[in-house]
Design an enzyme around this catalytic site. Structure first.
Site, short mmCIF file in Angstrom:
data_model
loop_
_atom_site.label_atom_id
_atom_site.label_comp_id
_atom_site.label_asym_id
_atom_site.label_seq_id
_atom_site.Cartn_x
_atom_site.Cartn_y
_atom_site.Cartn_z
N TYR A 74 -1.09 1.07 0.34
CA TYR A 74 -1.22 2.23 1.24
C TYR A 74 -2.04 3.33 0.57
CZ TYR A 74 0.08 5.94 4.51
OH TYR A 74 0.05 6.96 5.43
N LYS A 81 -5.94 4.65 1.52
CA LYS A 81 -6.18 6.05 1.84
C LYS A 81 -7.19 6.65 0.87
CE LYS A 81 -3.37 6.36 5.34
NZ LYS A 81 -3.92 6.45 6.72
#
Length: 221
Positions: A134, A138
């Site tokens: 994650y 990002k």
């Protein structure tokens, strides 16, 4: 459709936790004359306003197609509050294709349309070299958006979010600490966009990263 003068925004993720509040903030602001929200389904935003146009995108994998380019033309601002999770996407590969893929197509359309002011929501700890998927994705998105060389790029990195429907891990964390209200993040994004419009930076390619402390300061909390 409302007149085209003033600030005009295109939004990705307008039906999500933060995004729907972003749409609401922009619609309620007298400084924004037009708001286009790219989304999978039509929803009831409150309040309703003629300045808001909901564009239904059947397949976000095709967002880079010319037929969607018209929704970016003439816009002064772009807000990307899109995001998913590995679990919701159905695995690591699907998460990368959706979270990175859709946002990269949105960013490219913003660049091609000459949109000068862009706001991107990522997360505290975003890092392209992170071990965690994650945070890695990002971080890669942040790097990609920086490469587009927008006049201003505001990267929003909120910490634990106080969602209306928190995920399991967030529920546990919220027992021990207070979450950042998603409405406050959206308010800060709108306020910062207006401030940069009123007081533009002296040089192009401003990149700023704003976490919880900056969000609270902007909104007076």
């Amino acid at each position: 459709m409302a007149a085209s003068k003033g600030m005009r925004a295109v939004v990705l993720g307008g039906t999500g936790e933060i995004g729907r509040y972003v749409v609401r903030e922009l619609v309620q602001s007298p400084r924004f004359s037009r708001v286009v929200s790219l989304q999978r389904r039509k929803v009831d935003f409150h309040p309703q306003d003629e300045k808001l146009e909901q564009v239904i995108v059947a397949n976000f994998d095709e967002l880079e197609k010319p037929e969607y380019a018209k929704h970016f033309q003439g816009m002064t601002h772009a807000f990307n509050a899109f995001g998913t999770t590995r679990a919701d996407a159905g695995g690591a590969d699907a998460f990368r294709r959706i979270d990175y893929g859709y946002s990269s197509k949105f960013g490219q359309q913003c660049h091609d349309a000459g949109i000068k002011n862009v706001h991107l929501v990522t997360s505290t700890g975003s890092d392209k070299n992170s071990f965690f998927l994650y945070m890695q994705v990002k971080g890669q998105l942040e790097e990609l958006y920086e490469s587009f060389k927008f006049k201003t790029l505001s990267i929003w990195r909120p910490g634990l979010l106080g969602r209306e429907n928190p995920r399991f891990g967030e529920k546990v964390a919220l027992f021990f600490m207070k979450g950042m209200p998603v409405s406050r993040v959206a308010q800060a994004m709108r306020m910062r966009a207006e401030d940069l419009e009123t007081n533009p930076p002296a040089t192009d390619n401003l990149v700023e990263r704003l976490g919880d402390s900056q969000i609270n300061k902007i909104t007076g909390n």
